[in-house]
Motif scaffolding. Structure first.
Motif, short mmCIF file in Angstrom:
data_model
loop_
_atom_site.label_atom_id
_atom_site.label_comp_id
_atom_site.label_asym_id
_atom_site.label_seq_id
_atom_site.Cartn_x
_atom_site.Cartn_y
_atom_site.Cartn_z
N PRO A 152 0.82 -1.22 0.00
CA PRO A 152 0.00 0.00 0.00
C PRO A 152 0.85 1.27 0.00
O PRO A 152 1.86 1.34 0.69
N ARG A 153 0.39 2.22 -0.79
CA ARG A 153 1.16 3.46 -0.92
C ARG A 153 0.20 4.64 -0.95
O ARG A 153 -0.98 4.50 -1.25
N ILE A 154 0.78 5.79 -0.68
CA ILE A 154 -0.02 7.01 -0.87
C ILE A 154 0.87 8.03 -1.55
O ILE A 154 2.06 8.16 -1.23
N VAL A 155 0.30 8.67 -2.57
CA VAL A 155 1.00 9.80 -3.17
C VAL A 155 0.40 11.04 -2.56
O VAL A 155 -0.82 11.23 -2.61
N LEU A 156 1.23 11.85 -1.95
CA LEU A 156 0.72 13.06 -1.33
C LEU A 156 1.31 14.27 -2.03
O LEU A 156 2.53 14.42 -2.10
N GLY A 157 0.43 15.09 -2.58
CA GLY A 157 0.91 16.32 -3.18
C GLY A 157 1.15 16.21 -4.68
O GLY A 157 1.96 16.95 -5.23
#
Lengths: 163, 360, 290, 680
Positions: free
Chosen positions: B91-96
């Motif tokens: 799981p990953r999150i791209v922030l911005g």
């Protein structure tokens, strides 16, 4: 390299005392190869770490060879040919001398200790000198330990090298 | 979908919590090394993140890496063993993400899932929550307005942050985004007053819409009819064919497959970025090259983006991010180029409405 | 400026050349300009943003320029060194080209720069500008300019690197090379990289792996530097083109220092001077050889 | 998939003692592409070779690896065997596990592992070995001999007598060389000219010898079997065909005081001259800088004044010449000759002790007054003073005042064996000719005294030692071991100061004449010629032989051979022997219609060559040519490199110089080397 994937003995934690360096020698056919033949004929004992690849002349030896050998796991390299003035092809070694001067400085600048590579002139009559080059190089590389700074090829499907 | 807000402090805490939970966080941050350019990279916390600067690299390298192993083989005697590479993604999150970069992911989804579903791409897509951040309107090379997007576009994003004092207004745009937000709702607060966020968006839209807006449909038609045109060779004169434009393009996705032997015993098959700007891209084994010159190669890039891709997938292969113009060392400029084609198209198609270009 | 525009117009009107390659204002700063009609000559400009080495456009690999075989090129003093290499390596016919030299007082590192030239903004190569009055050119225009502001950052950086341990240097370069995406933009913009088929594109065998992993990237960047040793003219186009910002100029400069120190060779505008690799002296030093 | 056979040789116990040959064979049996792998006691024996041939048929092998001794030992053997079994010989490679492994290691496990690695690398290499065919080159059955001294004369006659045509080029107006200047020859004391001139005449009259005298080699193109030689025939200004050698022109010539080269400056000649009466060809030559008429022409040209209608200067020779052979309009002429082989016989010159030297690293003798003392002469000058045809008619008279010297001092090793002067080598012939000079002197001046300063006496030839002994034992002759430290003019004598190192006594001699045995040096300008021939020279300028023992008359450039003192100082018997040896090499080459060469030459991939010609700069042999690539309409697309396989020697320097690796050295291709590095 041998069939075995790089084993633990070759890993960074390898004990230098048991570490057997792998050294590839690129030598010219006329002087150094023949000099190595003479060492054999004279039964001069030497370290068994060096694998010789025969080329016609040092002038044919491309830095690509050295690079590829490092990629394939060599810990040290020997490049050897005829003494200046004795080149079978007259000037091949003069060209090689300049090329490897530059390559050596480049490696150094890239953080590869140039002591990983021995450059030597060994004539057809210098069997003893060849043995010395082999032994000195092996001893030196053994002291330096395994070549760790070069990104290696390996068949293990491990993490991508590109972090 | 709902609107919420988050304080900077809370966001920082959220990231720490995500990281502790093993979620990879990808955000704009300075690259290591001499250049120290801002790129999308794995970060360890909020303090690494740099907002408000369009990253030099794009998000695509986190979904389609510049080089990845897709298969391996090992040989022992007559026996050949194939080693499949895992397509799993944690799981990953791209922030911005910039809106243009987030949108690009959705644009490229079309080709990645077309005649063959690319597991590497989609597993990464599914494992990744994309949080974009509204753009302030960009610079003179940006043209998202021309390709149907805007500084506040939410396309491709699960959530979008709009900068406000002390934090962000949060717009939820997808169900996935909604679910994710609910999972971490303790960090978010009610939306409150939206004046600041609306003002930010309006400022950005004003800036962005002041730039030329070439008419993409008529450009598409002109491209279709002008495969042979002196314009291409003239255009490409200054082009070095370096391909940097394709490398930094969020939608360029062409790749090459290579087998790399690693000694006689085995090796890897890898997928590497490739570029239509290189002569080797179409070079045949015979020595013949159907795209022999830079004119033909540059034309291909433009056609693919504004004619071929739209014809097949009904959308432009461009999100107007302007990186191609910024990165070009010889000053090729996409917006200028589109304007020129627009003008040529206007001559052949006098019906094109002049308002469409919105010249300042 | 008018002098330049007039000359370009005249060369085209008189049919002396098919194209004049110079500089013009673009949407983002200055960019190369290709003037094929006399009336376009007014677009030509020259100022301290003209960082590009236009000699790249003389490289035989620019197949799309072949339709304009007789070319006039605007060159700064430093650019003429690239012309010399192309002449030495049989890639251009001096008869076919007209070199329009412009007296230069240094250029910014970026074509988009504004404001006066400072030690901070000046291109690295201007630090040791040695060709103020290029001799290789056919025309020399402009008024004499003051010497560019000094800047020794590249040399300092090399000094810093040299003072590091091998491990530290390796780490430095691993960091740089791991960003490489193997787009080969550095090669494409280089006036000296004219090979029909680059060694990096050779597939049988594939000496240099095309994958953007550290192994392939190290191989590429190392051999690229090696192939430019004694040929690089230090124009810095490679570094300017690199989309991931690898300091390629450091490598090139280092090897330029090596060939200077050991073979007494410095990039020159004299095409008759043989390159340091491909020539030799029988008494070249060999203290590194046993 | 390749079908490679691996044959591991025990070499009796030589390999098997340290290397587990069966294990090596076994390890390779599983290797991809290996079809068959075995070991055997003696692979080079008949049964061993049969085993290879039989296995090749049985397993349809397309590559063979023999792991045994050095390829220098048996590569030919095994390639021949493989060829006999129907496979291209270049599909066979050897791995050296004897000289490079079993003989130099004791640890059996390590040696076995190393052998396995080496064989594996060779197997990988052989997968990329290509079938190669020998290159055949047509041969022009003619030879060029450069230099018309005794070496060149001997070589030319030997070759011509055997039925091949010879082109002989001599830079002086006459052939004969230094030998024609000598009075007598050691150790038999026969008259030099008496034995030489008949051979000179033989050359002149030989139907198969074309003599270009007063000519020099201007350019050498081509390669073994196919050289194109451009010869510059310098303007003699006398028509060789018309001249009847009457000598009237020389009688008429008013300039008579020109130092004679033939007499080593001790005699004089006219400005139209033959160097010596027996010259071949016996046709005079006009010496441009000294001829009054030619000088006046030059002056007129220089002043650029309009040609006044003035009577031409001098031209007495023109008037004197019956057959109208004198032609002042004659200019240098270039002629071309095609030959298949070249013999270089350019000989030597003597070191000059003067202050000014023509090469860095050589220095003169300040302690001997830099050659400014008139009664200090060199060996060749002494020969001329002794010669019946010399300036004194054979009487020994010293240069300064014409007096007969009573006491002559001979100094050996002048320059030779003296690193400080730049020539550390022994000139070889000086001990002998000094002994000869002593005997000749004693013969002419019975009660004269001779003192010889020597370092060692080197007299190793047949009859040489008794000869020097004879000189030493001659009454009035004293051999002193040592060097003269100084000599200077003192009134009408030359004072020679030195030390007899055996008795440790200082010596101070008042000599009437001093003869210096100066060092033998290569001919001036030899490096111009060696560059044209692509032959290397040592740091003194002597030409390098291909192998100091086994190929003494060959050079590293195929088709170019050496005779005489151009290679090292030589006396006459050695020179003649060498010339005959070179001739036999030439004849062996020219006796065939075609030449077969090993096909390990470079080949350009013209599709990828960008024409930068880095290869050309790296090639010492000039094997790289320029080839134009044109399109269908005949328009030039680009110029690329091409390797002339006849010239290429197969060193591969061009490959390493090629930035895009688009030259391959066949037999050492990138693919082959890459594969072996991958595997080792």
């Amino acid at each position: 390299m041998s069939n075995q994937a790089p084993s633990a003995a070759r890993g960074p934690s390898a004990d230098n005392a048991t570490f057997e360096p792998r050294i590839v020698a690129f030598v010219c056919n006329w002087c150094t190869y023949t000099g190595a033949d003479l060492a054999g004929t004279s039964r001069i004992q030497m370290a068994s770490n060096v694998r010789i690849l025969r080329l016609p002349c040092t002038g044919r030896i491309d830095p690509l060879f050295v690079m590829k050998a490092f990629e394939r796991g060599a810990d040290g390299i020997i490049v050897s040919g005829c003494h200046p003035g004795d080149c079978h092809y007259i000037v091949g070694n003069f060209h090689a001398r300049r090329r490897f001067r530059v390559f050596r400085e480049l490696l150094d600048f890239l953080g590869v200790d140039p002591e990983r590579i021995t450059f030597s002139w060994v004539s057809a009559s210098e069997g003893g000198k060849w043995a010395q080059v082999v032994n000195d190089t092996t001893r030196r590389i053994r002291e330096m330990g395994p070549m760790e700074s070069w990104p290696r090829a390996s068949t293990a499907l491990d993490d991508d090298l590109h972090g | 979908m709902q609107t919420r807000s988050i304080k900077t402090k809370e966001l920082s805490a959220l990231l720490d919590q995500l990281r502790a939970a093993g979620v990879e966080i990808i955000a704009p941050a300075r690259a290591p090394g001499v250049g120290r350019a801002v790129v999308y990279r794995r970060v360890s916390g909020f303090s690494d993140i740099i907002m408000g600067v369009q990253p030099r690299g794009t998000l695509k390298e986190h979904f389609l890496p510049a080089s990845e192993r897709i298969l391996g083989w090992r040989r022992g005697g007559a026996h050949l063993e194939l080693l499949e590479a895992s397509t799993d993604c944690a799981p990953r999150i791209v922030l911005g993400a910039f809106p243009c970069d987030a949108a690009a992911l959705e644009v490229v989804d079309a080709v990645m899932g077309w005649d063959y579903r690319d597991e590497f791409w989609f597993n990464r897509r599914q494992a990744t929550i994309v949080v974009s951040i509204a753009c302030d309107g960009g610079d003179e090379s940006c043209f998202c307005h021309a390709v149907g997007l805007s500084p506040g576009s939410t396309r491709g994003a699960d959530l979008m942050f709009v900068p406000v004092d002390g934090g962000f207004q949060v717009e939820v745009t997808t169900g996935r985004g909604q679910a994710w937000l609910e999972e971490h709702q303790e960090y978010f607060s009610e939306a409150g007053d939206s004046t600041q966020a609306v003002a930010f968006q309006e400022r950005a839209t004003t800036r962005s819409s002041q730039r030329p807006r070439p008419h993409m449909e008529s450009i598409g038609r002109w491209l279709k009819n002008n495969f042979q045109h002196d314009y291409w060779d003239q255009l490409a004169l200054r082009c070095h064919g370096c391909g940097a434009c394709t490398m930094v393009c969020p939608t360029c996705h062409c790749f090459d497959l290579v087998d790399e032997p690693e000694g006689p015993e085995g090796g890897s098959r890898r997928r590497n970025w490739d570029t239509c700007q290189a002569a080797t891209f179409t070079l045949h084994a015979s020595g013949h090259n159907p795209r022999p010159g830079q004119g033909a190669r540059y034309r291909q890039r433009i056609l693919h983006k504004f004619s071929i891709y739209p014809a097949r997938f009904h959308e432009l292969l461009c999100t107007g991010c302007g990186r191609c113009s910024r990165v070009c060392s010889s000053g090729m400029d996409m917006l200028e180029l589109l304007g020129e084609i627009h003008d040529m198209a206007s001559i052949t198609e006098p019906t094109t409405s002049p308002e469409a270009r919105n010249e300042p | 400026m008018k002098e330049l525009q007039d000359l370009a117009r005249r060369l085209l009107l008189e049919g002396r050349v098919d194209i004049v390659i110079g500089y013009q204002q673009g949407p983002r700063g200055v960019r190369p300009s290709f003037v094929t009609r006399p009336e376009q000559a007014d677009a030509l400009i020259f100022d301290e943003r003209c960082v590009h080495n236009l000699v790249t456009y003389l490289s035989p690999r620019r197949a799309h320029l072949a339709a304009w075989p007789r070319r006039a090129v605007v060159v700064k003093g430093c650019d003429t060194r690239a012309v010399a290499v192309l002449l030495r390596e049989s890639h251009i016919d001096r008869e076919d080209i007209v070199l329009i030299g412009l007296r230069c007082g240094g250029v910014h590192r970026s074509a988009e720069a504004s404001g006066p030239l400072t030690a901070e903004s000046v291109a690295f190569r201007c630090a040791d500008c040695s060709i103020r009055e290029p001799e290789l050119v056919d025309h020399l225009l402009g008024d004499p300019r003051p010497a560019p502001p000094g800047n020794s950052r590249l040399a300092e950086r090399i000094g810093q690197l040299e003072s590091m341990s091998h491990e530290q240097r390796r780490e430095f370069w691993n960091n740089e090379f791991s960003r490489c995406i193997r787009c080969h933009a550095c090669r494409q913009v280089c006036p000296m990289c004219y090979c029909e088929r680059c060694i990096a594109d050779k597939t049988r065998p594939r000496w240099i792996e095309s994958s953007a992993h550290l192994r392939g990237n190290t191989a590429w960047n190392m051999i690229r530097a090696m192939h430019l040793a004694g040929r690089c003219v230090g124009c810095g186009e490679c570094g300017r083109a690199c989309p991931v910002g690898i300091p390629l100029g450091l490598l090139n400069r280092k090897l330029a220092m090596v060939v200077d120190e050991h073979f007494d060779y410095r990039a020159t505008d004299d095409p008759e001077v043989p390159g340091p690799l491909g020539s030799f002296r029988s008494d070249d030093a060999e203290e590194f050889i046993v | 998939m390749a079908r490679i056979g691996v044959f591991v040789c025990h070499c009796g116990e030589n390999i098997a003692r340290t290397v587990d040959c069966a294990r090596v064979a076994e390890a390779l049996a599983d290797h991809p592409g290996v079809e068959f792998s075995t070991d055997y006691k003696y692979m080079c024996s008949d049964p061993g070779q049969s085993l290879i041939k039989q296995s090749m048929k049985e397993h349809r092998l397309d590559g063979v690896v023999v792991a045994s001794c050095s390829p220098h030992m048996h590569e030919k053997t095994f390639r021949k065997a493989v060829s006999a079994a129907g496979l291209n010989p270049f599909k066979c490679e050897m791995t050296n596990i004897r000289e490079h492994c079993s003989w130099i290691h004791e640890d059996r496990a390590a040696a076995t592992e190393k052998s396995t690695d080496l064989v594996r690398a060779t197997v990988e290499r052989v997968k990329y070995n290509q079938a190669l065919s020998p290159i055949t080159i047509p041969i022009t059955p003619r030879a060029l001999v450069i230099g018309g001294g005794i070496a060149g004369i001997q070589a030319a006659l030997d070759i011509a007598d055997a039925g091949r045509e010879v082109v002989l080029v001599e830079k002086e107006p006459s052939i004969g060389g230094h030998m024609s200047q000598l009075s007598e020859t050691f150790p038999t004391m026969d008259c030099s000219q008496c034995i030489l001139t008949p051979r000179m005449v033989d050359v002149a009259q030989h139907p198969r010898i074309t003599l270009h005298s007063f000519s020099e080699v201007d350019a050498v193109d081509g390669y073994i079997g196919n050289f194109d030689i451009t010869i510059r025939k310098k303007a003699r200004r006398v028509d060789e065909d018309l001249c009847n050698s009457c000598g009237a022109c020389m009688q008429a010539c008013p300039t008579r005081k020109i130092p004679s080269e033939f007499d080593a400056g001790l005699g004089t000649r006219t400005s139209i001259y033959v160097p010596f009466p027996q010259a071949v060809p016996n046709v005079p030559v006009i010496d441009e800088p000294n001829c009054l008429y030619l000088k006046s022409l030059a002056r007129r040209r220089k002043s650029k004044k309009p040609a006044r209608s003035r009577k031409p200067v001098c031209q007495r020779c023109v008037k004197a010449c019956g057959p109208k052979a004198i032609d002042f309009q004659q200019e240098d002429r270039l002629v071309t000759e095609k030959v298949g082989a070249i013999v270089v016989a350019t000989g030597y010159r003597l070191y000059d002790i003067g202050r000014e030297q023509d090469e860095p690293g050589i220095s003169g003798y300040g302690e001997y007054g830099y050659g400014k003392v008139p009664d200090v002469i060199d060996g060749l000058q002494f020969e001329r003073l002794m010669s019946a045809s010399g300036p004194t008619g054979g009487e020994l008279r010293r240069p300064s005042d014409g007096k007969v010297p009573r006491h002559v001092v001979f100094l050996q090793c002048i320059g030779s064996r003296d690193p400080a002067k730049g020539m550390e080598y022994c000139s070889g012939i000086c001990c002998m000719y000094t002994a000869k000079h002593v005997l000749l002197f004693k013969h002419k001046v019975h009660n004269g005294r001779a003192t010889v300063f020597y370092m060692d006496i080197r007299a190793a030839g047949k009859g040489y030692d008794p000869f020097t002994r004879q000189a030493m034992e001659e009454p009035g002759v004293q051999y002193l071991r040592g060097r003269a430290s100084e000599l200077y003019r003192d009134g009408d004598v030359v004072r020679v100061l030195g030390v007899d190192t055996l008795s440790q006594e200082a010596v101070d001699i008042k000599a009437d004449l001093v003869v210096l045995a100066t060092a033998i040096r290569p001919q001036k300008g030899i490096q111009d010629l060696t560059r044209k021939l692509s032959v290397s020279v040592d740091h003194h300028g002597f030409m390098n032989e291909a192998h100091p023992k086994l190929r003494p008359v060959e050079t590293a450039t195929a088709g170019v051979f050496l005779a005489g003192a151009c290679q090292a100082p030589r006396d006459i018997p050695d020179t003649v022997a060498m010339a005959s040896a070179a001739s036999s090499k030439v004849l062996a080459l020219l006796s065939r219609d075609e030449l077969e060469r090993e096909p390990q030459v470079a080949l350009v991939d013209t599709a990828n060559c960008s024409g930068c010609f880095h290869c050309e700069r790296a090639c010492h042999y000039g094997a790289i040519e320029h080839e134009e690539i044109k399109d269908g309409q005949g328009r030039l697309i680009r110029v690329v490199a091409r390797v002339n396989p006849g010239v290429c020697q197969g060193c591969g320097s061009c490959v390493a110089a090629c930035l895009s690796n688009c030259i391959e050295l066949q037999g050492y291709t990138d693919d082959q080397i890459f594969a072996s590095i991958q595997a080792i």
